[in-house]
Design an enzyme around this catalytic site. Structure first.
Site, mmCIF file in Angstrom:
data_model
loop_
_atom_site.group_PDB
_atom_site.id
_atom_site.type_symbol
_atom_site.label_atom_id
_atom_site.label_comp_id
_atom_site.label_asym_id
_atom_site.label_seq_id
_atom_site.Cartn_x
_atom_site.Cartn_y
_atom_site.Cartn_z
ATOM 1 N N LYS A 67 4.628 -32.698 61.893
ATOM 2 C CA LYS A 67 4.063 -32.320 63.193
ATOM 3 C C LYS A 67 5.230 -31.931 64.086
ATOM 4 O O LYS A 67 6.210 -32.659 64.201
ATOM 5 C CB LYS A 67 3.262 -33.460 63.807
ATOM 6 C CG LYS A 67 2.603 -33.052 65.125
ATOM 7 C CD LYS A 67 1.554 -34.034 65.590
ATOM 8 C CE LYS A 67 2.177 -35.343 65.992
ATOM 9 N NZ LYS A 67 1.211 -36.231 66.688
ATOM 10 N N ARG A 111 -6.120 -38.815 65.831
ATOM 11 C CA ARG A 111 -5.314 -39.892 65.269
ATOM 12 C C ARG A 111 -5.108 -41.007 66.281
ATOM 13 O O ARG A 111 -5.202 -42.184 65.951
ATOM 14 C CB ARG A 111 -3.963 -39.339 64.792
ATOM 15 C CG ARG A 111 -3.225 -40.254 63.854
ATOM 16 C CD ARG A 111 -2.125 -41.103 64.431
ATOM 17 N NE ARG A 111 -1.451 -40.559 65.572
ATOM 18 C CZ ARG A 111 -1.053 -41.297 66.600
ATOM 19 N NH1 ARG A 111 -1.299 -42.587 66.626
ATOM 20 N NH2 ARG A 111 -0.426 -40.768 67.610
#
Length: 127
Positions: A67, A111
């Site tokens: 990420k 998340r």
């Protein structure tokens, strides 16, 4: 081979909290068993631009990803952009072929919420 590209709205069509919570729970358990590789975040300071980039790589089973996220607190005021944006790249660890490029901002939201749900499940005081 073809790389899948998913924008935020497309992610919301296929990802739900009902899917995210057990996936995060499994990932936390795998990390606890030492089955995941997740080095510390790498920060790239951008002092000239009053922000930074952060790289967060991970490997779990047959999946590898990173990420790439920013923090630019002045973005909303200066550019009408979010202060935090992210891109996630999922790659085949054997060949390094990029399997998907996704809006990491939406993935992070899911998340974060799922992590809170998992933490609540295991850390809540029993009454």
């Amino acid at each position: 081979m073809k790389t899948l590209v998913l924008a935020g709205k497309e992610i919301e069509k296929i990802l739900t909290m009902e899917l995210a919570i057990p996936a995060v729970e499994r990932a936390f358990a795998a990390h606890g068993r030492g089955e995941a590789v997740m080095p510390p975040k790498l920060y790239l300071p951008l002092e000239k631009y009053a922000g930074d980039f952060r790289a967060m790589p991970s490997l779990l089973g047959g999946d590898a990803g990173v990420k790439w996220v920013n923090m630019h607190p002045e973005n909303p005021k200066r550019f009408r952009l979010p202060a935090v944006m992210a891109v996630y790249i999922l790659s085949d660890p054997e060949t390094a072929f990029p399997l998907a490029v996704m809006d990491g901002t939406r993935l992070t939201s899911f998340r974060t919420g799922a992590a809170a749900a998992v933490a609540s499940k295991y850390l809540a005081v029993k009454s």
